[in-house]
Every structure is written in C-alpha cells, then in structure tokens.
Design a protein around this motif. Structure first.
Motif, PDB file in Angstrom:
ATOM      1  N   CYS A  18       0.831  -1.193   0.000  1.00 40.65           N
ATOM      2  CA  CYS A  18       0.000   0.000   0.000  1.00 40.65           C
ATOM      3  C   CYS A  18       0.872   1.251   0.000  1.00 40.65           C
ATOM      4  O   CYS A  18       1.858   1.326   0.699  1.00 40.65           O
ATOM      5  CB  CYS A  18      -0.919   0.017   1.229  1.00 40.65           C
ATOM      6  SG  CYS A  18      -2.269  -1.167   1.099  1.00 40.65           S
ATOM      7  N   ASP A  21      -3.479   5.117   2.132  1.00 38.53           N
ATOM      8  CA  ASP A  21      -4.634   4.388   2.628  1.00 38.53           C
ATOM      9  C   ASP A  21      -5.246   5.142   3.787  1.00 38.53           C
ATOM     10  O   ASP A  21      -4.944   6.317   4.018  1.00 38.53           O
ATOM     11  CB  ASP A  21      -4.243   2.960   3.033  1.00 38.53           C
ATOM     12  CG  ASP A  21      -3.084   2.930   4.016  1.00 38.53           C
ATOM     13  OD1 ASP A  21      -2.911   3.947   4.703  1.00 38.53           O
ATOM     14  OD2 ASP A  21      -2.396   1.908   4.093  1.00 38.53           O
ATOM     15  N   GLU A  31      -7.371   4.444  -6.611  1.00 34.31           N
ATOM     16  CA  GLU A  31      -6.830   3.622  -5.530  1.00 34.31           C
ATOM     17  C   GLU A  31      -7.963   2.975  -4.741  1.00 34.31           C
ATOM     18  O   GLU A  31      -9.066   3.538  -4.603  1.00 34.31           O
ATOM     19  CB  GLU A  31      -5.961   4.478  -4.606  1.00 34.31           C
ATOM     20  CG  GLU A  31      -5.189   3.669  -3.585  1.00 34.31           C
ATOM     21  CD  GLU A  31      -4.253   4.547  -2.761  1.00 34.31           C
ATOM     22  OE1 GLU A  31      -3.665   4.012  -1.811  1.00 34.31           O
ATOM     23  OE2 GLU A  31      -4.128   5.740  -3.073  1.00 34.31           O
ATOM     24  N   GLU A  32      -7.686   1.811  -4.216  1.00 37.71           N
ATOM     25  CA  GLU A  32      -8.722   1.058  -3.499  1.00 37.71           C
ATOM     26  C   GLU A  32      -9.113   1.738  -2.198  1.00 37.71           C
ATOM     27  O   GLU A  32      -8.263   2.190  -1.433  1.00 37.71           O
ATOM     28  CB  GLU A  32      -8.237  -0.355  -3.199  1.00 37.71           C
ATOM     29  CG  GLU A  32      -9.278  -1.185  -2.451  1.00 37.71           C
ATOM     30  CD  GLU A  32      -8.749  -2.556  -2.070  1.00 37.71           C
ATOM     31  OE1 GLU A  32      -9.556  -3.376  -1.608  1.00 37.71           O
ATOM     32  OE2 GLU A  32      -7.531  -2.786  -2.214  1.00 37.71           O
ATOM     33  N   LYS A  62     -14.592  -9.475  -4.434  1.00 41.27           N
ATOM     34  CA  LYS A  62     -13.192  -9.064  -4.342  1.00 41.27           C
ATOM     35  C   LYS A  62     -12.520  -9.814  -3.202  1.00 41.27           C
ATOM     36  O   LYS A  62     -12.928  -9.712  -2.048  1.00 41.27           O
ATOM     37  CB  LYS A  62     -13.090  -7.563  -4.133  1.00 41.27           C
ATOM     38  CG  LYS A  62     -11.653  -7.046  -4.200  1.00 41.27           C
ATOM     39  CD  LYS A  62     -11.628  -5.532  -4.135  1.00 41.27           C
ATOM     40  CE  LYS A  62     -10.201  -5.017  -4.156  1.00 41.27           C
ATOM     41  NZ  LYS A  62      -9.471  -5.397  -5.370  1.00 41.27           N
ATOM     42  N   SER A  66      -6.570  -4.996   1.716  1.00 42.87           N
ATOM     43  CA  SER A  66      -5.478  -4.059   1.515  1.00 42.87           C
ATOM     44  C   SER A  66      -4.771  -3.723   2.811  1.00 42.87           C
ATOM     45  O   SER A  66      -3.564  -3.608   2.850  1.00 42.87           O
ATOM     46  CB  SER A  66      -5.986  -2.765   0.866  1.00 42.87           C
ATOM     47  OG  SER A  66      -6.371  -3.018  -0.460  1.00 42.87           O
ATOM     48  N   ASP A  87     -15.800  -3.762  -4.291  1.00 40.38           N
ATOM     49  CA  ASP A  87     -14.747  -3.068  -5.033  1.00 40.38           C
ATOM     50  C   ASP A  87     -15.103  -1.590  -5.117  1.00 40.38           C
ATOM     51  O   ASP A  87     -16.006  -1.191  -5.859  1.00 40.38           O
ATOM     52  CB  ASP A  87     -14.615  -3.670  -6.437  1.00 40.38           C
ATOM     53  CG  ASP A  87     -13.437  -3.081  -7.199  1.00 40.38           C
ATOM     54  OD1 ASP A  87     -12.595  -2.427  -6.557  1.00 40.38           O
ATOM     55  OD2 ASP A  87     -13.370  -3.268  -8.432  1.00 40.38           O
ATOM     56  N   GLN A  89     -13.274   2.158  -5.666  1.00 35.41           N
ATOM     57  CA  GLN A  89     -12.053   2.849  -6.079  1.00 35.41           C
ATOM     58  C   GLN A  89     -12.227   4.345  -5.893  1.00 35.41           C
ATOM     59  O   GLN A  89     -13.297   4.908  -6.190  1.00 35.41           O
ATOM     60  CB  GLN A  89     -11.728   2.533  -7.548  1.00 35.41           C
ATOM     61  CG  GLN A  89     -11.446   1.065  -7.789  1.00 35.41           C
ATOM     62  CD  GLN A  89     -11.143   0.750  -9.240  1.00 35.41           C
ATOM     63  OE1 GLN A  89     -11.193   1.637 -10.102  1.00 35.41           O
ATOM     64  NE2 GLN A  89     -10.827  -0.506  -9.522  1.00 35.41           N
TER      65      GLN A  89
END
Length: 579
Positions: A18, A21, A31-32, A62, A66, A87, A89
């Motif tokens: 990562c 975050d 980005e997630e 998913k 992360s 999911d 983003q």
C-alpha cells in the motif's frame, strides 16, 4: 492464537503493497478504498453487538484485503472489522451492481426475521468514518430486507470527508427466495475540511442545550454558596472554640477539671491514631489519587486531541495513562501507610496495585461469560486478556513498587501536630444524627446534586447513539465535584470530632464515597425510564458496568474528600496549643 498470527501476517503484507490508505487518509484516483463491516445488533441494546456476518449476509467477489489494524481499545470494545469484498475505487463512480446473492433456507430466514423484528442495525467504516444502516423493516404483511446500498462519498483535496448511506429496494423475506444484494458508489466534491469531517456526527443541539449550560451555572453557584457557608460556619465556630480553649489554658488544673470541657480539642490525643485496616485504607487512597490523575489527564488530552475521531482511542489512552500513572498510586498509598506505622509494605503495595485492575477484570470476566454464551462481539479474545495481564504484571506492578519506595522515603514521616496517646480514649455516647452511619450517606447528597445533570449526558453518550465531545463541560464538573466533596466531608468531619469521635479517616472517605450510591440509584432510574433495553446480556452488561463506574467514581470522590479533610484536621490541631 492462529488467528492472531494470521492477522499480523495480513497487516504486514498489506502494508508492504500500500502506498496511500486510511492510515494517512490520502488517496490517489483509482486507488482502493476499503469498506469494513463491523457489527450488527438490536437498536435499543447498543452494547449487544455481533459480527456482521453472523447474519447470513454474503460478501462481495473481491478477494484479499489491503490493510487492517486493531488497537487494544478496539478489541476491548468489541470492534470486529471484516472486509466487505466490495470493489470501491477512489473518485471512480460505481454504477449499480450485484455483488452477491442470498439463498434463504429455514435457518437464514429465521435469523433475518428475528433481526428485522428486533430492529437490528449494522455499522460499517470507510476511511475511519462510521456508517450506520438498518437491516430491514416489517409491517402486517411480513418482514422486508433492504438489498441495495448507495454510498455518496464526499472528497476534498484527495481525502474522504463525508460518507452517506442510503438503503433502498426492500424485498420480502420468504423461504427459498434468492435475494440479490447490490451497491453503487457516487463520488462528489465537498467543501467540508478534513479536520471538520466528524462534526456531522456530533449533536450540539443536545450537548450544548440551555439545560446543560444552566446545570453548570447552577452547580457553580451551589459551589460558591457552599464554600461561603462552610467557611462562615467553620470560621465563626472555630473562632468560638479557640476563644473557649484559650480561656481553658488560663485556668488552673482544679478549675479545668471542674469546667465543662467538650469538643474536638478533647480528642487531640487520638485524632491522628491510624485508621482501622490500614492496608485497605491506604490502598483505596492510593488508587483514588491515581484515578483522579487519570481522569484529569484523559479529559485534558480529550480536549486537546479530539479522541472521538479514532476507534477505541479514548479507552486505549485511558489504559496507557493509567499504567503510566501507577507511581502516583504507590507514592500516596505507600506514604500514607508508612505514616500510619505500617510495616508490611510489600503486601500493601501489592493490594494497592491490584485493587482497581482486579475490580475491572473481575467485572469484565463476568460479562465475558455471558458474551461468550451469546456469541457477541463484546466477548474479549484470549490474546487481549493476555495483553491486559502483561500490562498489569510488567508495567503497573513495577511502577507501583517504584512509587511506593519513593512515597515511604519522601512522604512517609509522620508529621502529626499532636502526640498520639498510648491508650485509646473511650468514645462518649452522642445523639443518633451524629453517628457515622447517618453522616456518611448524607455526605453524598450535595456532590451528587452537583453532577447528576452531567451524568445524564454521559449516560446518553455511552448507552445511546451520541458522541460525547464536550470535555470542557466535564472538566468544569470535575472541579465542581471536587470542591463540593471537600467542603461536605470537612463539615461531616467537624461534626464528628465535635462529638468527640476521632474515627474521622474512614468517615471522611466513606462520606465522599457515598456519592457513588446515589449515582448507581440514578442509573437504575435511567435504565427503566430513559432506555428501552431488554434481554439478559444487555441488562447484565448495563448494571455490572454501572456498578463498576459508580465504584470507581466513589473511590475518587472519597479520596478527594479525605485529602481535603486531612489538611483541615492538621490545620485546626496545629493552631491550638496542646499541653
């Protein structure tokens, strides 16, 4: 233990891949963004929570995770973050999409129906922002499940500042039904600053209501009145006592023997006699000093640091501050025990160090049995218990030992203004309202009266869905409570000594401590008339933890009252000439 090491491995691997975050709250486009599922439970029983997936919900497609982190405070509060599998983003809209499908069998149908009938709600987190939603609703035709989640997420300068959840598309619960669960994500720009993103969760209209301000003003005026009244009574009364005792000193022995001597001076040879059960008494005083220090420091930290913005941060801070202030316990408790002439100081130190942890852990252990029976998220894991035990053994105990050694050497010399007689003086008979068993419960009335409005706001923030953030009010209330407790216990002690009863140490402590009895009685009233709690788990959780809260508050108030009274007693006996 395997699950613990698995969590550590997941955190290590996720941090390695990562770049930005929820730890630093900065994201790049695409980005997630992780949606954490936390707990689910009945709306009216806030502390009765279970893992979100204890209901037959399904996860998104998913796989993997992360990042994940959990603090000691989170574990003790029953926070169980699990990856949703959705999911999401950053800054990328997600149109309505089915992420999984529930096939209702008899067991799943019964679970969902029970949850809907009991108004189950669930909690989620996105970037540390809490989100709440309701499972479903019911009417005469049956129970319905909300199947669509719409997330409206506000963004400002690459950071998430606002999250709103809309539940839509209710589907009737029937046996054998296949219910698709869908979600969509809409991103939008927001003018909310990152440091202000928690303001929407606060409730100024509740906490800053005129009643709250009026209660503070009322308590403040009561303090001024009480301090003035106590000062006037004591100054006038003591002035008369000093004049009478001065006349006594001018008399010869025959006149003094024939005179009508009475009052607090007559017990000067016994007033500084050690309290009964000195180990327990000194341990309570030491613990009360530490609790007072912890409460003051945590409130100041909360005023400065806004601890409500991080999950479990308030509890984690309290645990850290309590461990760090352990020398305070040893210093005051050990010093008092030495001044009382105590010799078994190792035992006193151990009792003092273990008193509050044993009380807290015993309460938590009892509740843990019930939580395990209900499979609730409030059940404390074994690893967390081990961590708390290590803190007690390897941090609190050694620091208490250091404080005890310092207290015995620096504050352990008796400095009594009067010599203690070898033979205890008989306590004369007195009127019933001068007995300690009458004085003690009366001593807690005024301190409770100064805080009971604040108790309502504190109870509501803990047992209902409010975030307590007005720690400035709490600091004022603590100061008011301290002053009122000292004034009341001084008056109680003066009456006791004037009746020639020198057992003032325990009386002054218990007079201040009796405030806790009124707080607990108020909590009983609050349970039955201000909440809609039900069930064994929530009822047991409420009354045991309110008992713990009241006990700790009582120890703190009793200690504050004793310390103020101790200064008063030393002062009056040091200003009178004793032959």
């Amino acid at each position: 233990m395997d699950s613990f090491f698995r969590k550590v491995l997941i955190v290590t691997l996720s941090l390695a891949v990562c770049t930005g975050d929820e730890h630093d709250h900065k994201y790049d486009s695409g980005e997630e963004v992780v949606l954490w599922m936390n707990t689910v439970g009945p709306y009216h029983n806030r502390q009765e929570t279970y893992s979100y997936f204890s209901l037959p919900f399904c996860k998104g497609n998913k796989a993997g995770i992360s990042h994940y982190h959990e603090t000691l405070g989170e574990a003790l509060q029953g926070v169980e973050l699990e990856f949703s599998g959705l999911d999401i983003q950053f800054n990328s809209n997600q149109p309505k999409e089915t992420y999984c499908q529930i096939a209702l069998d008899e067991e799943g149908l019964a679970a969902f129906r029970y949850a809907v009938r009991n108004h189950y709600w669930y909690q989620m987190y996105i970037d540390d922002l809490p989100i709440w939603g309701i499972i479903g609703e019911s009417d005469e035709d049956g129970e319905y499940l909300w199947t669509h989640k719409r997330f409206d997420i506000g963004v400002n300068d690459g950071m998430i500042v606002d999250v709103n959840l809309t539940s839509e598309a209710k589907v009737k619960l029937t046996l054998g039904a296949k219910i698709p669960l869908t979600y969509e994500v809409v991103w939008k720009k927001s003018a909310v600053k990152f440091e202000d993103r928690f303001d929407k969760y606060l409730d100024p209209s509740f906490f800053q209501h005129r009643i709250h301000w009026f209660s503070i003003f009322n308590s403040f005026m009561m303090v001024i009145f009480l301090v003035g009244l106590v000062s006037m009574i004591l100054m006038r009364t003591l002035k008369k006592d000093y004049q009478r005792y001065s006349r006594d000193e001018e008399m010869d022995d025959v006149e003094r023997d024939l005179g009508d001597e009475y009052g607090w001076k007559q017990v000067h040879g016994d007033v500084f006699r050690p309290a009964s059960h000195p180990i327990i008494f000194s341990a309570l005083i030491g613990t009360g000093c530490q609790v007072a220090a912890v409460v003051l420091l945590v409130v100041l930290i909360a005023i400065i640091g806004e601890l409500y913005t991080e999950r479990g941060s308030l509890l984690s801070t309290a645990i850290f501050v309590y461990a760090a202030t352990s020398p305070v316990n040893g210093y005051f408790g050990g010093g008092l025990y030495a001044r009382m002439g105590g010799k078994i100081w190792i035992r006193q130190m151990a009792v003092s160090a273990a008193l509050l942890p044993a009380l807290v852990c015993g309460t938590a252990f009892l509740i843990n049995f019930i939580a395990l029976y209900y499979h609730a998220s409030r059940a404390i894991p074994f690893v967390t218990m081990l961590a708390v035990a290590c803190i007690c053994l390897f941090v609190i105990l050694p620091l208490t030992l250091v404080g005890t050694v310092l207290g015995r050497n620096l504050n352990g010399q008796a400095d009594f203004p009067c010599r203690v007689n070898a033979v205890p003086r008989p306590i004369p008979e007195k009127k019933w309202f001068m007995e300690p068993w009458v004085i003690i419960p009366l001593g807690g009335v005024l301190p409770f009266g100064s805080i009971f409005i604040e108790m309502y706001f504190i109870f509501t923030s803990f047992w209902a869905y409010k975030i307590y953030y007005v720690y400035g009010f709490m600091l004022l209330v603590l100061l008011i409570l301290s002053v009122v407790s000292v004034c009341v216990t001084i008056v109680c002690t003066y009456f006791l000594l004037n009746a020639e009863d020198y057992r003032w140490q325990w009386t002054s402590f218990l007079a201040g401590c009796s405030t806790s009895a009124y707080v607990y009685m108020y909590s009983i009233y609050y349970f039955f008339f201000k909440t809609k709690m039900y069930g064994l788990f929530q009822t047991a959780f409420y009354f045991t933890y309110m008992g713990l809260f009241s006990s700790v508050l009582g120890i703190m108030c009793g200690t504050i009252g004793y310390l103020g009274t101790n200064y008063f007693v030393h002062k009056i006996y040091s200003t009178v000439k004793i032959d």
